[in-house]
Design a protein around this motif. Structure first.
Motif, PDB file in Angstrom:
ATOM      1  N   GLY A   1     -15.264  -3.233 -11.891  1.00 22.70           N
ATOM      2  CA  GLY A   1     -16.112  -4.428 -11.822  1.00 22.70           C
ATOM      3  C   GLY A   1     -15.792  -5.308 -10.635  1.00 22.70           C
ATOM      4  N   ALA A   2     -15.618  -6.591 -10.902  1.00 17.21           N
ATOM      5  CA  ALA A   2     -15.407  -7.578  -9.840  1.00 17.21           C
ATOM      6  C   ALA A   2     -14.066  -7.410  -9.147  1.00 17.21           C
ATOM      7  CB  ALA A   2     -15.519  -8.989 -10.427  1.00 17.21           C
ATOM      8  N   VAL A   3     -13.152  -6.685  -9.768  1.00 16.67           N
ATOM      9  CA  VAL A   3     -11.807  -6.508  -9.177  1.00 16.67           C
ATOM     10  C   VAL A   3     -11.857  -5.543  -7.990  1.00 16.67           C
ATOM     11  CG1 VAL A   3      -9.426  -5.765  -9.653  1.00 16.67           C
ATOM     12  CG2 VAL A   3     -10.734  -7.020 -11.385  1.00 16.67           C
ATOM     13  N   ILE A   4     -12.844  -4.659  -7.959  1.00 20.42           N
ATOM     14  CA  ILE A   4     -12.915  -3.655  -6.888  1.00 20.42           C
ATOM     15  C   ILE A   4     -13.080  -4.332  -5.536  1.00 20.42           C
ATOM     16  CG2 ILE A   4     -14.246  -1.734  -5.950  1.00 20.42           C
ATOM     17  CD1 ILE A   4     -15.007  -0.973  -8.800  1.00 20.42           C
ATOM     18  N   ASP A   5     -12.244  -3.898  -4.588  1.00 20.73           N
ATOM     19  CA  ASP A   5     -12.313  -4.378  -3.206  1.00 20.73           C
ATOM     20  C   ASP A   5     -12.350  -3.131  -2.317  1.00 20.73           C
ATOM     21  OD1 ASP A   5     -11.886  -5.324  -0.623  1.00 20.73           O
ATOM     22  OD2 ASP A   5     -10.510  -6.912  -1.275  1.00 20.73           O
ATOM     23  N   GLN A   6     -13.519  -2.875  -1.718  1.00 23.32           N
ATOM     24  CA  GLN A   6     -13.702  -1.650  -0.941  1.00 23.32           C
ATOM     25  C   GLN A   6     -12.783  -1.595   0.277  1.00 23.32           C
ATOM     26  OE1 GLN A   6     -15.237   0.882  -1.987  1.00 23.32           O
ATOM     27  NE2 GLN A   6     -16.317  -0.030  -3.731  1.00 23.32           N
ATOM     28  N   THR A   7     -12.354  -2.757   0.784  1.00 22.14           N
ATOM     29  CA  THR A   7     -11.451  -2.755   1.946  1.00 22.14           C
ATOM     30  C   THR A   7     -10.033  -2.334   1.549  1.00 22.14           C
ATOM     31  OG1 THR A   7     -10.851  -5.095   1.678  1.00 22.14           O
ATOM     32  CG2 THR A   7     -12.797  -4.585   3.023  1.00 22.14           C
ATOM     33  N   LEU A   8      -9.678  -2.505   0.260  1.00 22.94           N
ATOM     34  CA  LEU A   8      -8.329  -2.160  -0.192  1.00 22.94           C
ATOM     35  C   LEU A   8      -8.242  -0.754  -0.809  1.00 22.94           C
ATOM     36  CD1 LEU A   8      -7.097  -5.494  -1.838  1.00 22.94           C
ATOM     37  CD2 LEU A   8      -6.821  -4.700   0.511  1.00 22.94           C
ATOM     38  N   GLU A   9      -9.394  -0.219  -1.209  1.00 23.58           N
ATOM     39  CA  GLU A   9      -9.386   1.102  -1.844  1.00 23.58           C
ATOM     40  C   GLU A   9      -8.663   2.157  -1.001  1.00 23.58           C
ATOM     41  OE1 GLU A   9     -10.448   2.587  -4.781  1.00 23.58           O
ATOM     42  OE2 GLU A   9     -10.581   0.533  -5.587  1.00 23.58           O
ATOM     43  N   PRO A  10      -8.886   2.219   0.344  1.00 26.09           N
ATOM     44  CA  PRO A  10      -8.189   3.254   1.136  1.00 26.09           C
ATOM     45  C   PRO A  10      -6.672   3.056   1.210  1.00 26.09           C
ATOM     46  CG  PRO A  10     -10.112   2.398   2.313  1.00 26.09           C
ATOM     47  CD  PRO A  10      -9.867   1.470   1.162  1.00 26.09           C
ATOM     48  N   LEU A  11      -6.201   1.837   0.920  1.00 29.35           N
ATOM     49  CA  LEU A  11      -4.772   1.537   1.056  1.00 29.35           C
ATOM     50  C   LEU A  11      -4.028   1.521  -0.272  1.00 29.35           C
ATOM     51  CD1 LEU A  11      -5.024  -1.453   3.594  1.00 29.35           C
ATOM     52  CD2 LEU A  11      -4.521   0.938   4.108  1.00 29.35           C
ATOM     53  N   LYS A  12      -4.737   1.718  -1.363  1.00 31.74           N
ATOM     54  CA  LYS A  12      -4.114   1.451  -2.669  1.00 31.74           C
ATOM     55  C   LYS A  12      -2.943   2.382  -2.996  1.00 31.74           C
ATOM     56  CE  LYS A  12      -7.386   4.189  -5.470  1.00 31.74           C
ATOM     57  NZ  LYS A  12      -8.422   4.097  -6.527  1.00 31.74           N
ATOM     58  N   ASN A  13      -2.893   3.594  -2.420  1.00 34.07           N
ATOM     59  CA  ASN A  13      -1.803   4.519  -2.734  1.00 34.07           C
ATOM     60  C   ASN A  13      -0.696   4.550  -1.690  1.00 34.07           C
ATOM     61  OD1 ASN A  13      -2.844   5.525  -5.221  1.00 34.07           O
ATOM     62  ND2 ASN A  13      -4.346   6.720  -4.072  1.00 34.07           N
ATOM     63  N   THR A  14      -0.777   3.654  -0.689  1.00 33.92           N
ATOM     64  CA  THR A  14       0.258   3.587   0.346  1.00 33.92           C
ATOM     65  C   THR A  14       1.434   2.764  -0.144  1.00 33.92           C
ATOM     66  OG1 THR A  14      -0.737   1.623   1.366  1.00 33.92           O
ATOM     67  CG2 THR A  14      -1.484   3.782   2.160  1.00 33.92           C
ATOM     68  N   ILE A  15       2.596   2.916   0.518  1.00 33.92           N
ATOM     69  CA  ILE A  15       3.813   2.254   0.028  1.00 33.92           C
ATOM     70  C   ILE A  15       3.691   0.739   0.031  1.00 33.92           C
ATOM     71  CG2 ILE A  15       5.343   4.167   0.636  1.00 33.92           C
ATOM     72  CD1 ILE A  15       6.137   2.643   3.157  1.00 33.92           C
ATOM     73  N   GLY A  16       2.872   0.171   0.930  1.00 37.83           N
ATOM     74  CA  GLY A  16       2.735  -1.283   0.982  1.00 37.83           C
ATOM     75  C   GLY A  16       2.081  -1.861  -0.252  1.00 37.83           C
ATOM     76  N   ASN A  17       1.326  -1.062  -0.994  1.00 41.84           N
ATOM     77  CA  ASN A  17       0.635  -1.544  -2.190  1.00 41.84           C
ATOM     78  C   ASN A  17       1.342  -1.117  -3.478  1.00 41.84           C
ATOM     79  OD1 ASN A  17      -1.767  -2.836  -3.444  1.00 41.84           O
ATOM     80  ND2 ASN A  17      -2.181  -0.757  -4.193  1.00 41.84           N
ATOM     81  N   LEU A  18       2.529  -0.567  -3.331  1.00 40.18           N
ATOM     82  CA  LEU A  18       3.227  -0.039  -4.501  1.00 40.18           C
ATOM     83  C   LEU A  18       4.535  -0.783  -4.741  1.00 40.18           C
ATOM     84  CD1 LEU A  18       2.781   3.773  -3.726  1.00 40.18           C
ATOM     85  CD2 LEU A  18       1.385   2.381  -5.265  1.00 40.18           C
ATOM     86  N   THR A  19       4.883  -0.913  -5.978  1.00 40.54           N
ATOM     87  CA  THR A  19       6.178  -1.477  -6.346  1.00 40.54           C
ATOM     88  C   THR A  19       6.633  -0.811  -7.641  1.00 40.54           C
ATOM     89  OG1 THR A  19       7.431  -3.523  -6.635  1.00 40.54           O
ATOM     90  CG2 THR A  19       5.242  -3.424  -7.667  1.00 40.54           C
ATOM     91  N   ILE A  20       7.724  -1.318  -8.183  1.00 39.24           N
ATOM     92  CA  ILE A  20       8.294  -0.775  -9.415  1.00 39.24           C
ATOM     93  C   ILE A  20       8.311  -1.856 -10.482  1.00 39.24           C
ATOM     94  CG2 ILE A  20      10.464   0.003 -10.481  1.00 39.24           C
ATOM     95  CD1 ILE A  20       9.249   2.244  -9.010  1.00 39.24           C
ATOM     96  N   LEU A  21       7.988  -1.497 -11.685  1.00 38.83           N
ATOM     97  CA  LEU A  21       8.244  -2.365 -12.831  1.00 38.83           C
ATOM     98  C   LEU A  21       9.352  -1.734 -13.645  1.00 38.83           C
ATOM     99  CD1 LEU A  21       4.713  -3.513 -14.049  1.00 38.83           C
ATOM    100  CD2 LEU A  21       6.380  -4.787 -12.689  1.00 38.83           C
ATOM    101  N   GLY A  22      10.379  -2.520 -13.922  1.00 30.71           N
ATOM    102  CA  GLY A  22      11.514  -2.003 -14.674  1.00 30.71           C
ATOM    103  C   GLY A  22      11.194  -1.848 -16.142  1.00 30.71           C
ATOM    104  N   ASN A  23      12.131  -1.212 -16.867  1.00 26.50           N
ATOM    105  CA  ASN A  23      11.880  -0.954 -18.276  1.00 26.50           C
ATOM    106  C   ASN A  23      11.792  -2.233 -19.111  1.00 26.50           C
ATOM    107  OD1 ASN A  23      14.537  -0.949 -17.354  1.00 26.50           O
ATOM    108  ND2 ASN A  23      15.328  -0.070 -19.241  1.00 26.50           N
ATOM    109  N   ALA A  24      12.297  -3.375 -18.588  1.00 28.62           N
ATOM    110  CA  ALA A  24      12.220  -4.633 -19.339  1.00 28.62           C
ATOM    111  C   ALA A  24      11.025  -5.485 -18.924  1.00 28.62           C
ATOM    112  CB  ALA A  24      13.510  -5.432 -19.127  1.00 28.62           C
ATOM    113  N   ASP A  25      10.278  -5.030 -17.917  1.00 29.76           N
ATOM    114  CA  ASP A  25       9.171  -5.848 -17.405  1.00 29.76           C
ATOM    115  C   ASP A  25       7.923  -5.710 -18.259  1.00 29.76           C
ATOM    116  OD1 ASP A  25      10.683  -6.774 -15.296  1.00 29.76           O
ATOM    117  OD2 ASP A  25      10.060  -5.160 -13.944  1.00 29.76           O
ATOM    118  N   ASN A  26       7.139  -6.770 -18.262  1.00 24.81           N
ATOM    119  CA  ASN A  26       5.855  -6.752 -18.963  1.00 24.81           C
ATOM    120  C   ASN A  26       4.880  -5.872 -18.184  1.00 24.81           C
ATOM    121  OD1 ASN A  26       3.460  -7.266 -20.221  1.00 24.81           O
ATOM    122  ND2 ASN A  26       3.556  -9.482 -20.054  1.00 24.81           N
ATOM    123  N   ARG A  27       4.277  -4.868 -18.864  1.00 22.47           N
ATOM    124  CA  ARG A  27       3.407  -3.927 -18.161  1.00 22.47           C
ATOM    125  C   ARG A  27       1.925  -4.196 -18.425  1.00 22.47           C
ATOM    126  NH1 ARG A  27       8.009  -0.966 -19.167  1.00 22.47           N
ATOM    127  NH2 ARG A  27       8.759   0.335 -17.446  1.00 22.47           N
TER     128      ARG A  27
END
Length: 606
Positions: free
Chosen positions: A526-552
């Motif tokens: 829906g409204a969350v989709i951003d076509q300019t970010l879609e090509p970058l979504k799987n690159t390391i700059g858009n990725l992080t880690i959530l730990g086992n205690a973090d809210n998912r």
């Protein structure tokens, strides 16, 4: 080479009160469901041909025997089964099935006068089968003893002896379970194909099974009095049986050599039982690691047995061995057993030392990541040698290998062969003089390989290091990368001085429970989709880690909705980096990508 090859039906093997013995160096019974299913198919095919068409001959391969005089008797030889125990034991299980079927029929017709003749026939068949295939009475040293037609090796002897006599015996080993399973499968099939409501027909059907053993199942029986000749045949003739592994052959040869020394043989047999208790694939991996660690070279793909035997047990080529040779073999096999214990720990990602300071749980966890996140087992020969070092030096070596492998193999995909050569050569150097070896020795050997994955290449290829949506590729290396960025985040922010150092080793994130999180959602809707970010979504700059205690929660929400999750995260780079970004757009992703790459260049170096 004095070898008498005799091609004849299985029935001929069991005429004239034969005695077969499986020597201590043979493995235990090992035919599993697949092999027994093959045996049953052969039996059923021969049964149908003999009963409804024309009898056919089925060749069951060869057995290799050493013929010797049976001590205490006047006229009996015994045959040491160097190769073929799986086949011979399974033939006997088929006979045992016939015997038990006859016994159950006798119980069915007990007390019925019209079947008295059939009962006599059944008792005669049981006696004949028992004397020929199971056990018989014979004068030994001027007294009568019950002699077993077949005795399996030490691990199965007592169980098998009781089993064929219908005596309850504890099922203590995997081979005991396999013997029982094989019998149950054969017995079920025998009753299935021979059953008839008409007793006369049923007895005829069961006699057909006897005739198949007597005439249709054929074997090539290779008899010799030359032990060395027999063992050479044993190594190469396994076309019907379950293929012997290098470990099986090494066990067999070392125990064969020690036959004149039963005390040493018993110790070595027990050690080999432990050494070979893993899967064949894992055992071969460990034996290759031991060979490389001790010799400084890699065993050839198809010659591990010969090369390992030549290096560790050269006594195999002695015409005679003395007590001191037997003691030396025992010591060497026990040392192999010790090496195996260390390799099991390392291969399972466990720390091979007692837990003591200054090594923390975080440090010990690195070996698990190296072996399981990278699937990097090529280092086992070197780590086996490195276990001779102080635990602090071993820890330094693990850190060096971990960072090097990620850069050289995982990201830059360089040739592993040169690294394997370094591992094995350095393993021998270390083993020859562990007091003088440090992590710096290994670093000096690895430096030339780093030139093949220089900063420019590493920096460029990190752009291709992306989250894998499909294709079967693992994201474990990517998860490792992001967790490593977190572990070294404070060191980097404090100036990245000296060796890469985790400043807070009390924070250890469970690799399995931690998850890769897309900051701009992986499945935006829906409204969350951003076509300019879609090509970058799987690159390391858009990725992080959530730990086992973090809210998912909020996986597919926009950045502003997810910002509180990052702000409250247990990970410092989420709180101080991601959560403090004003807008999550192309510029933010590209900036974070550049920062992560700079950090990686400082961390993944030696």
């Amino acid at each position: 080479m004095d070898v008498r090859p005799l091609y004849h039906p299985v029935g001929e093997l069991f005429k004239y009160q034969p005695v077969y013995r499986v020597p201590a160096y043979q493995r235990s019974y090992s035919w599993e469901q697949l092999e027994i299913e093959d045996f049953i198919r052969d039996l059923e095919n021969c049964y149908n041909k003999r009963k409804y068409d024309k009898a056919v001959v089925h060749f069951f391969g060869q057995i290799v025997c050493i013929e010797e005089k049976l001590q205490g008797t006047y006229d009996l030889s015994y045959f040491e089964l160097v190769d073929g125990q799986q086949r011979v034991a399974t033939f006997i299980l088929l006979v045992l099935s016939l015997k038990k079927t006859y016994e159950s029929i006798i119980i069915e017709i007990q007390g019925e006068a019209e079947f008295i003749n059939q009962k006599n026939i059944l008792n005669e068949r049981i006696q004949d089968l028992s004397k020929r295939y199971l056990f018989f009475q014979k004068e030994v040293l001027e007294s009568f003893e019950e002699i077993n037609v077949l005795e399996l090796s030490n691990r199965d002897k007592v169980f098998f002896r009781a089993f064929i006599r219908n005596i309850e015996a504890p099922q203590q080993r995997e081979s005991h379970r396999l013997i029982r399973q094989a019998f149950d499968m054969i017995h079920k099939k025998v009753n299935e194909i021979t059953f008839s409501a008409n007793l006369k027909d049923r007895l005829g059907n069961l006699k057909t099974i006897e005739q198949i053993l007597e005439n249709d199942f054929c074997i090539l029986n290779m008899i010799t009095g030359d032990r060395k000749a027999a063992f050479k045949l044993f190594q190469v003739l396994n076309n019907r049986g379950k293929n012997l592994t290098e470990g099986d052959l090494l066990r067999a040869e070392s125990l064969r050599i020690l036959e004149p020394f039963p005390a040493n043989q018993g110790v070595v047999e027990e050690a080999w039982d432990n050494i070979l208790s893993d899967t064949p694939i894992l055992t071969e991996r460990f034996l290759r690691a031991i060979y490389g660690s001790h010799t400084g070279s890699k065993a050839s793909a198809n010659s591990l047995f010969n090369e390992f035997l030549t290096h560790f047990i050269p006594e195999y080529d002695f015409e005679f061995i003395e007590p001191k040779n037997a003691e030396e073999i025992q010591v060497k096999v026990k040392n192999i057993e010790t090496d195996i214990a260390i390799l099991r720990k390392i291969n399972h990602g466990q720390w091979p030392y007692e837990q003591k300071q200054p090594i923390e749980h975080w440090d010990r966890n690195r070996i698990h990541l190296l072996i399981h996140a990278f699937d990097h087992t090529a280092c086992l020969p070197f780590l086996l040698s490195a276990s001779l070092l102080d635990h602090k030096e071993f820890n330094k070596i693990i850190h060096v290998i971990e960072r090097f492998v990620f850069r050289y193999l995982i990201v830059c995909n360089q040739y592993i062969g040169d690294l394997i050569m370094i591992y094995t050569e350095e393993a021998k150097v270390l083993r020859d003089n562990p007091q003088a070896y440090t992590a710096q020795n290994l670093i000096a050997r690895l430096k030339p390989l780093i030139d093949r994955s220089d900063d420019e290449m590493f920096n460029r290829l990190l752009d291709d290091f992306k989250y894998q949506q499909t294709g079967g590729k693992s994201n474990k290396p990517l998860k490792y990368f992001l967790l490593t960025m977190e572990y070294y985040f404070r060191w980097y922010k404090d100036g990245a001085n000296g060796e890469p150092t985790c400043m807070d080793k009390e924070r250890v994130y469970d690799f399995g429970d931690s998850t890769i999180e897309h900051i701009y959602p992986n499945n935006a809707q829906g409204a969350v989709i951003d076509q300019t970010l879609e090509p970058l979504k799987n690159t390391i700059g858009n990725l992080t880690i959530l730990g086992n205690a973090d809210n998912r929660t909020g996986d597919n929400d926009d950045f502003e909705t997810k910002r509180p999750i990052f702000k409250d995260s247990s990970l410092m780079m989420n709180r101080e980096d991601v959560a403090n970004t004003a807008n999550w757009d192309n510029a933010a992703i590209e900036l974070r990508t550049a920062d992560l790459k700079k950090m990686a260049l400082r961390i993944f170096t030696i």
